[in-house]
Design an enzyme around this catalytic site. Structure first.
Site, PDB file in Angstrom:
ATOM      1  N   ASN C  80      24.405 -17.610  -7.484  1.00 12.59           N
ATOM      2  CA  ASN C  80      23.344 -16.705  -7.906  1.00 12.59           C
ATOM      3  C   ASN C  80      22.583 -16.207  -6.692  1.00 12.59           C
ATOM      4  O   ASN C  80      22.442 -16.919  -5.690  1.00 12.59           O
ATOM      5  CB  ASN C  80      22.387 -17.387  -8.894  1.00 12.59           C
ATOM      6  CG  ASN C  80      21.247 -18.106  -8.195  1.00 12.59           C
ATOM      7  OD1 ASN C  80      20.252 -17.491  -7.790  1.00 12.59           O
ATOM      8  ND2 ASN C  80      21.382 -19.412  -8.025  1.00 12.59           N
ATOM      9  N   CYS C 141      15.558 -21.856  -0.820  1.00  9.43           N
ATOM     10  CA  CYS C 141      16.298 -20.859  -1.589  1.00  9.43           C
ATOM     11  C   CYS C 141      16.991 -19.912  -0.627  1.00  9.43           C
ATOM     12  O   CYS C 141      16.334 -19.260   0.190  1.00  9.43           O
ATOM     13  CB  CYS C 141      15.361 -20.066  -2.482  1.00  9.43           C
ATOM     14  SG  CYS C 141      16.179 -18.665  -3.242  1.00  9.43           S
ATOM     15  N   GLY C 255      21.480 -31.355  -8.987  1.00  8.24           N
ATOM     16  CA  GLY C 255      22.750 -30.788  -8.531  1.00  8.24           C
ATOM     17  C   GLY C 255      23.891 -31.104  -9.467  1.00  8.24           C
ATOM     18  O   GLY C 255      24.487 -32.161  -9.392  1.00  8.24           O
TER      19      GLY C 255
HETATM   20  C1  LIG Z   1      20.006 -18.737 -11.531  1.00 12.88           C
HETATM   21  C2  LIG Z   1      19.303 -19.766 -10.709  1.00 12.88           C
HETATM   22  C3  LIG Z   1      18.009 -19.545 -10.257  1.00 12.88           C
HETATM   23  C4  LIG Z   1      17.352 -20.488  -9.474  1.00 12.88           C
HETATM   24  N1  LIG Z   1      16.066 -20.260  -9.066  1.00 12.88           N
HETATM   25  C5  LIG Z   1      15.395 -21.209  -8.346  1.00 12.88           C
HETATM   26  C6  LIG Z   1      14.039 -21.060  -7.971  1.00 12.88           C
HETATM   27  O1  LIG Z   1      13.379 -20.067  -8.315  1.00 12.88           O
HETATM   28  N2  LIG Z   1      13.447 -22.035  -7.226  1.00 12.88           N
HETATM   29  C7  LIG Z   1      14.132 -23.162  -6.844  1.00 12.88           C
HETATM   30  O2  LIG Z   1      13.577 -24.014  -6.177  1.00 12.88           O
HETATM   31  N3  LIG Z   1      15.412 -23.352  -7.211  1.00 12.88           N
HETATM   32  C8  LIG Z   1      16.066 -22.414  -7.955  1.00 12.88           C
HETATM   33  N4  LIG Z   1      17.364 -22.630  -8.325  1.00 12.88           N
HETATM   34  C9  LIG Z   1      18.045 -23.877  -7.924  1.00 12.88           C
HETATM   35  C10 LIG Z   1      18.001 -24.899  -9.036  1.00 12.88           C
HETATM   36  O3  LIG Z   1      16.685 -25.262  -9.362  1.00 12.88           O
HETATM   37  C11 LIG Z   1      18.791 -26.150  -8.635  1.00 12.88           C
HETATM   38  O4  LIG Z   1      18.200 -26.718  -7.489  1.00 12.88           O
HETATM   39  C12 LIG Z   1      20.234 -25.854  -8.338  1.00 12.88           C
HETATM   40  O5  LIG Z   1      20.733 -24.889  -9.247  1.00 12.88           O
HETATM   41  C13 LIG Z   1      21.127 -27.090  -8.364  1.00 12.88           C
HETATM   42  O6  LIG Z   1      21.122 -27.699  -9.627  1.00 12.88           O
HETATM   43  P1  LIG Z   1      22.273 -27.429 -10.740  1.00 12.88           P
HETATM   44  O7  LIG Z   1      23.570 -27.610 -10.063  1.00 12.88           O
HETATM   45  O8  LIG Z   1      21.997 -28.406 -11.829  1.00 12.88           O
HETATM   46  O9  LIG Z   1      22.087 -26.020 -11.201  1.00 12.88           O
HETATM   47  C14 LIG Z   1      18.025 -21.689  -9.124  1.00 12.88           C
HETATM   48  C15 LIG Z   1      19.316 -21.900  -9.582  1.00 12.88           C
HETATM   49  C16 LIG Z   1      19.971 -20.973 -10.361  1.00 12.88           C
HETATM   50  C17 LIG Z   1      21.360 -21.261 -10.831  1.00 12.88           C
END
Ligand SMILES: Cc1cc2nc3c(=O)[nH]c(=O)nc-3n(C[C@H](O)[C@H](O)[C@H](O)COP(=O)(O)O)c2cc1C
Ligand SMILES: Cc1cc2nc3c(=O)[nH]c(=O)nc-3n(C[C@H](O)[C@H](O)[C@H](O)COP(=O)(O)OP(=O)(O)OC[C@H]3O[C@@H](n4cnc5c(N)ncnc54)[C@H](O)[C@@H]3O)c2cc1C
Ligand SMILES: Cc1cc2nc3c(=O)[nH]c(=O)nc-3n(C[C@H](O)[C@H](O)[C@H](O)COP(=O)(O)OP(=O)(O)OC[C@H]3O[C@@H](n4cnc5c(N)ncnc54)[C@H](O)[C@@H]3O)c2cc1C
Ligand SMILES: Cc1cc2nc3c(=O)[nH]c(=O)nc-3n(C[C@H](O)[C@H](O)[C@H](O)COP(=O)(O)O)c2cc1C
Ligand code: FES
Ligand code: FES
Lengths: 317, 279, 317, 279
Positions: C80, C141, C255
């Site tokens: 993303n 990010c 994660g």
């Molecule tokens: C579409 C999307 C938007 C995200 N936006 C943010 C954000 O605004 N701030 C942030 O700290 N992490 C953001 N993340 C990261 C997630 O909070 C998380 O750290 C990351 O996706 C890993 O976890 P997961 O594998 O369970 O998705 C975003 C992730 C995705 C997929």
């Protein structure tokens, strides 16, 4: 369509690539540690169909390796902690290389070691062996407690080992295989280039870990392992893109390649050639299929020379 | 060893999450020796999870009802996770990727005829799989197999009729006493060993690590040659990844890692360092 | 079995965890950017069932975000490059927060910015808002050209921004969310702890890239994107293990969590709590299910307090 | 909006890789408005690839043959990749995860009756999907729909009989001339617009970005209100991930990213910045 391009569709596309003066009939190789010493696959595919074989990491003397369990499957990937088990360079040169030399493909030897001297010793030995086309310096394997991996944490150390190893292999081109477990791959790529590396292999595995939640124990006896497979491909493509823009020497793309399309992503991102790893395990003839697939891709799109694809990514403005 | 796309011919539920899967593959069926295995994966997108193929012992050679010639493989599959679940949910006609036969099987040689009288086959659960072709082979060589077959409960003792139909002696144990003796399989085994002391005996086992270790110890105590079929997580089955190793000691006591896929799955039990952690 | 453990099986296990003085009824939260402002999911699950909600990264003023395409699916993961699109902290506090406060769960606000001053401004503003339980400083990010990410390349910069932001939030605990795109996560974890961080969120996304091989263009308009989902879980578990051993403050594991078992891996590796991200997209009530699943796991195994699991990994000798 | 496990009732091949999938789900069927969609995924292991659910417009409400009440959804699915392939290979009885109905549909309001005479419905390929419920709704409101339906070839013009059965005028175009006029769909559309000048007309479109852009330009030239249904890669369909946005301009010319899943999929074509790159 002009007449030229019509004619081109009948001409077989030019598939050969050059890496540090060595010609590869096509840009597809198999990655170290995922294809044994090559011969294990000779009944299942035509070894002549691919550009090269990078054999399992070799040290001068045999290494026993880590205790099992050594592998564990994860979503679209796998963890391994083999720990450099290998038959030793002497045995390889005596028994495996002569058989491999019967095939019309390039043999590259991946070299491993615990200390700088280990690397230099095996490099000097292999540098004199006919039948080897290049050496791939592995300083990026995360699966040994004391080992070359520490050379891939600081670009200065990477520079040192590359420069020293290069001196020890006056005859053979030296490729350096980089770890993805770093903040800035470009920095390491540049250190290698500055130290005289002839090419870069990007990337080795990510350090990962999985836990058995019943036993509350690591799934691998070594605790951590190297993550490979399609799961890591997007990160690998990005790193190849960054590394290939940072240096002039060729970059060989590695990480999660399991189809022609995957291989194309790496070429377009900037790789001169690719290595297929984990996918060999579940589809033993996949490297041959990808070599054919690339040719077909070029033919259908009237691309006369596969080198045109290398680094041809069009970013948005 | 061949890599084939094979068609599911039949799939039969045996109870306790066990299934007998029959695939058509005459070329591969002709090559099989007892104790060998194949690597299976559902043919879909190559990118489907799980990525890696899964190893399954060849339970029997499926023969053409007309010609009697090898036509396919019978495989015993226990549904224990994501890969086996997909396989037991296949339907007749579906294609599987099938690599094999792989590995080093049981040692049953012509010279054993007349020298070896008895063979104790020891199975725990799906460990029964390699013993059926072995039993047939032993009979061909004039050696009398006795089966010791243990499980948690009666339902786990699948395919025992196949052994009974061979006319061999079968000893069953269950942990809950629902079938056969309420005991660990090594208890009647130890009794038999005591009663037939003096005979030239061989032991063959397949089952959980703990059971195999106990079987091995009995073989040592009684100085009986013993071969066991091992399990390990496998990457390739080709001897290339070195993922499937087991810790062994050679005759000089040197530690060495051997590959279950190529140096095994059947190994002399004395080679193995039984004090290690199984998968 | 003793009588004690028999009785324990009838007692509901203690599921609450404490993070920097704030009580969470259970260790399951939803990750920033994957759960909107929380309310988007209120029809699909019981928001009261989870320990906390980390809302989408907020800046003082609204941010437009990156041009599309912004998302692309990869093997067991997704890329993303949203680019911090958000409604702004003022709007959030005026319209979303009052509704969220009707739920019995903790609201944590993830904060974003381009320069240090942006972070300080939004921090000061939010520090005074009742109904917020903690701030999560997002310096990790990868999806903005100029942005907080540069604070997560060198531990010294991480120290500075953490220390400054901590000063700007005297009332609210400050969590720092770390990037996995580094050579040594422990180093960054320690820098945060030294600078006064109250907890760490480990990890944000990996920088990745995918290419359309027909158009020879990046799949994302921004070129690179953040890789999330089950694909990255083994690396995330390892980083949580390393970070939690390097510091004394609590670590929150993130994660690729998509099941109870996944959440358990992180707790056993050393996380005090977890955040569910990408899985919310394909199974909107997954965080509730995991919260229930953890309770069930403890109950069946006579674990009286979920905190017993935290960091309970038994390495091999 | 509901998240349900729904059963496949039927799956019918329509040719050119198109399928009509009918699922049983009365509660969801009752909520549908024209232009809305559902998010589908095969219920297997949650960990199966592709991870994300896929959006599909509701083609029609499937009604109970006995009571005539909403019983399920008819969905037109074109097999274009890994997610759609899995869905079109489902069999009756299989379960799917189905989230919806989602999104902002077409504006057909009571006050349009008597004021609007004609509605031009413009479809390219599977873009036909949202127009069938729309056509029915227009007819209910006394507005005459005319369908302009274009495809590469005759086989792409699936489900056209459904529209013909409504008794509405249908204009077909194909790129290869195998059916209807050999033209782009905008050519007859432009002619119709010219001939019916003066009438109070509305335009509704769904199809490839290029076609929709051309439809939009015609609507501007002729000062006709036009709504289009957009496509985008979606993460969540809940408005949470902000992955599905399209670049828009508000009345003051301010650029803004709107979410196709919640602010769309149907939008006034004037809102959209047509000079952007589609997915
Ligand atoms: C579409 C999307 C938007 C995200 N936006 C943010 C954000 O605004 N701030 C942030 O700290 N992490 C953001 N993340 C990261 C997630 O909070 C998380 O750290 C990351 O996706 C890993 O976890 P997961 O594998 O369970 O998705 C975003 C992730 C995705 C997929
Ligand atoms: C040489 C050999 C022959 C085998 N023969 C048979 C057979 O005839 N019938 C049969 O049902 N099973 C047999 N197995 C075991 C079978 O391969 C595993 O059950 C299967 O790989 C599990 O895959 P899964 O995806 O369902 O399980 P996963 O979801 O990967 O894991 C579920 C459980 O299975 C165990 N497991 C995973 N991989 C293996 C493995 N390679 N070996 C043993 N256990 C494993 C795990 O520890 C875990 O407890 C054999 C294994 C080997 C090595
Ligand atoms: C609101 C909405 C309604 C839709 N309605 C229908 C419908 O009624 N019938 C139908 O057949 N299709 C419909 N689509 C398109 C459908 O969702 C995609 O074809 C599907 O997601 C592709 O998934 P895949 O895994 O098979 O393709 P992938 O393997 O992911 O990709 C294959 C091809 O499909 C394209 N694609 C991928 N995702 C999308 C997407 N979300 N939207 C459009 N194209 C995409 C890719 O660019 C690529 O060219 C709709 C899309 C949206 C956004
Ligand atoms: C089982 C296994 C063993 C490996 N052994 C080596 C090795 O000896 N030397 C080396 O440089 N890389 C080794 N690698 C790394 C691969 O060569 C490759 O860089 C990595 O797996 C990423 O590619 P892939 O995702 O296609 O597998 C090994 C990988 C695996 C899975
Ligand atoms: S499974 Fe790869 S070496 Fe045995
Ligand atoms: S798909 Fe997630 S916001 Fe639209």
């Amino acid at each position: 369509m002009t007449k030229e391009s019509d004619k081109a569709s009948f001409k077989a596309p030019h598939m050969a690539v050059d890496i540090a003066g060595v010609r590869f009939k096509n840009p597809v190789m198999t990655a170290s540690g995922t294809f044994g010493y090559g011969l294990e696959f000779s009944n299942l595919m035509d070894l002549n169909s691919i550009g090269g074989i990078v054999v399992k990491g070799l040290s001068t003397a045999p290494i026993k390796g880590n205790p099992p369990p050594r592998v564990y499957e994860t979503p679209s990937g796998m963890l391994n902690a083999i720990g450099w088990q290998n038959i030793g360079a002497t045995e390889f040169v005596a028994r495996k290389l002569p058989v491999l030399m019967n095939y019309d493909t390039n043999v590259i030897v991946n070299i491993v070691g615990f200390e700088l001297d280990d690397y230099l010793e095996v490099t000097r030995f292999l540098n004199d062996c006919p039948g080897i086309k290049a050496l791939e310096l592995n300083i990026s394997c995360p699966n040994v407690k004391k080992g070359g991996f520490h050379f891939n944490k600081d670009p200065k150390d990477t520079y040192t080992i590359t420069a020293e190893t290069k001196k020890a292999s006056p005859r053979l081109p030296l490729w350096v295989k980089l770890s993805p477990n770093v903040t800035d791959i470009a920095e390491f790529a540049k250190a290698c280039e500055d130290a005289g590396a002839d090419a870069l292999s990007v990337i080795n595995t990510f350090v990962g870990m999985a836990i058995d939640v019943e036993k509350r124990r690591p799934r691998l006896r070594f605790m951590t392992g190297g993550l490979s497979g399609p799961a890591i491909r997007p990160i690998a493509v990005r790193m190849v893109y960054e590394a290939s823009r940072a240096v002039k020497i060729p970059v060989i793309g590695i990480g999660g390649i399991a189809s022609t399309e995957d291989a194309l992503e790496f070429l377009i991102a900037g790789a001169r050639a690719v290595q297929v790893g984990t996918a060999n395990f579940y589809q033993p003839d996949i490297s041959q299929r990808i070599a054919l697939g690339l040719q077909e891709y070029c033919r259908l799109r009237h691309i006369e020379d596969i080198n045109e694809l290398v680094g041809s990514l069009q970013p948005y403005e | 060893m061949l890599d084939k796309k094979v068609k599911v011919k039949a799939i039969r539920e045996l109870g306790a999450d066990n299934y007998l899967l029959t695939v058509n593959t005459p070329e591969q069926a002709r090559l099989v020796r007892p104790g060998q295995f194949v690597m299976l994966k559902c043919v879909e997108d190559l990118a489907e999870n799980p990525l890696l193929r899964r190893p399954f012992t060849i339970f029997d050679i499926h023969r053409s009802s007309r010609s009697g010639k090898p036509a396919g493989l019978d495989l015993l599959i226990k549904d224990v996770g994501v890969g086996t679940r997909k396989l037991v949910q296949t339907r007749p006609g579906q294609l599987l990727d099938c690599l094999g036969p792989q590995g080093h099987g049981f040692q049953v040689a012509a010279e054993m005829r007349n020298r070896v009288q008895l063979a104790y086959l020891v199975a725990g659960g799906v460990g029964i799989a390699p013993l059926f072709l072995l039993a047939q082979s032993l009979l061909t060589h004039g050696i009398r197999p006795v089966l010791f077959y243990g499980g948690a409960s009666a339902a786990d003792l699948v395919l025992r009729e196949n052994f009974e139909r061979l006319g061999i002696e079968c000893v069953y144990t269950t942990e809950d006493g629902s079938f056969g003796e309420r005991a660990l399989v090594t208890q009647p085994l130890a009794q038999y060993i005591r009663s037939y002391r003096g005979k030239n005996i061989r032991m063959y086992g397949c089952g959980p690590w703990g059971m195999m270790k106990a079987v091995h110890l009995l073989s040592i105590e009684n100085d009986i040659q013993c071969e066991v079929s091992l399990e390990a997580r496998m990457g390739c089955s080709l001897g290339a990844c070195l993922g499937c190793v087991v810790q062994t000691r050679d005759s000089r006591g040197e530690e060495q890692y051997l590959r279950v896929c190529q140096d095994g799955p059947v190994m002399n039990s004395r080679l193995i360092n039984w004090n290690t952690v199984p998968l």
